[in-house]
Design an enzyme around this catalytic site. Structure first.
Site, PDB file in Angstrom:
ATOM      1  N   LYS A  15       8.313 -18.888  11.791  1.00 12.12           N
ATOM      2  CA  LYS A  15       9.377 -18.755  10.788  1.00 12.12           C
ATOM      3  C   LYS A  15      10.218 -17.501  11.003  1.00 12.12           C
ATOM      4  O   LYS A  15      11.429 -17.527  10.833  1.00 12.12           O
ATOM      5  CB  LYS A  15       8.795 -18.703   9.374  1.00 12.12           C
ATOM      6  CG  LYS A  15       8.228 -19.979   8.837  1.00 12.12           C
ATOM      7  CD  LYS A  15       7.929 -19.888   7.356  1.00 12.12           C
ATOM      8  CE  LYS A  15       7.061 -18.711   6.970  1.00 12.12           C
ATOM      9  NZ  LYS A  15       5.724 -18.731   7.571  1.00 12.12           N
ATOM     10  N   LYS A  32      13.297 -10.619   3.165  1.00  6.81           N
ATOM     11  CA  LYS A  32      11.937 -11.123   2.978  1.00  6.81           C
ATOM     12  C   LYS A  32      11.500 -10.644   1.596  1.00  6.81           C
ATOM     13  O   LYS A  32      11.162  -9.473   1.424  1.00  6.81           O
ATOM     14  CB  LYS A  32      11.020 -10.555   4.061  1.00  6.81           C
ATOM     15  CG  LYS A  32       9.548 -10.922   3.908  1.00  6.81           C
ATOM     16  CD  LYS A  32       9.209 -12.179   4.642  1.00  6.81           C
ATOM     17  CE  LYS A  32       7.699 -12.424   4.644  1.00  6.81           C
ATOM     18  NZ  LYS A  32       7.352 -13.589   5.458  1.00  6.81           N
ATOM     19  N   GLY A  97      10.536 -17.067   3.269  1.00  2.24           N
ATOM     20  CA  GLY A  97       9.352 -17.090   2.420  1.00  2.24           C
ATOM     21  C   GLY A  97       8.118 -16.626   3.175  1.00  2.24           C
ATOM     22  O   GLY A  97       8.182 -16.227   4.338  1.00  2.24           O
TER      23      GLY A  97
END
Length: 209
Positions: A15, A32, A97
């Site tokens: 990710k 983040k 995420g």
């Protein structure tokens, strides 16, 4: 243009590298919201190193590399989920995420709950390895059940066309491309790898969500 959320079917599937590629391709800032684990290079530090783009400070920083609600307990704090709001930025914004959609922030709230409140389009990062069909379709079903707009799926790993096609077709989502393992991982190799990603579809999702 709405922010773009990057989530995954699991942890450790690429990710952050894909977020960095999106930041690079969109000329975006990166955020983040919750970082669990501070001993090694953080996701924000990786994105900053690969892109040189503006990186917003995390809203929550937790020492223990674990699910955020467990990391918060270990630190003797509770995450204020109501304070997790999308920041305003002059550039496009890529938000990453932690782990997957159902990772808890406290004993009642998951990342999916936060994404549903935000209403921004989501890119799902999925492995191409064994087990990914189940994980990916469950994640897509969870997003749809909460009305979260899905920009599509970016695959991470070696090409497995039959698996990728099954997820895109059964999940009824765009196949946005695939990023192979990059070795070495550099700004230039990331830029070259992202030539295979459908940035036109991603920009359209950000504009119309």
């Amino acid at each position: 243009m709405k922010p773009l959320i990057v989530t995954g079917t699991d942890t450790g599937i690429g990710k952050t590298v894909i977020s960095a590629g999106l930041v690079q391709a969109l000329g975006a800032s990166y955020w983040k919201p919750v970082q669990s684990g501070l001993e090694e290079e953080t996701d924000s530090e990786i994105v900053a190193r690969l892109t040189g783009a503006p990186v917003l400070p995390e809203a929550v920083r937790l020492e223990l590399p674990a699910s955020p609600h467990i990391s918060a307990e270990a630190a003797g704090v509770r995450i204020d989920v109501g304070a997790l709001n999308l920041p305003d930025t002059p550039r496009p914004l890529v938000v990453e995420g932690a782990g997957g959609l159902m990772v808890p922030l406290d004993d009642e709230t998951t990342f999916l709950d936060i994404f549903a409140r935000w209403g921004a389009p989501v890119v799902l990062v999925a492995r191409t390895a064994l087990g990914t069909i189940n994980h990916s379709l469950l994640s897509l079903a969870a997003l749809r059940s909460r009305g979260v707009p899905v920009a599509g799926v970016i695959f991470s790993g070696e090409a497995v066309p039959r698996v990728e096609r099954t997820i895109a077709e059964m999940g009824d989502v765009p196949h946005l491309g695939r990023l192979d393992r990059l070795d070495p991982l550099t700004p230039d190799s990331l830029r070259a790898g992202f030539a295979q990603i459908d940035m036109t579809a991603i920009r359209a999702a950000m504009e119309t969500a």
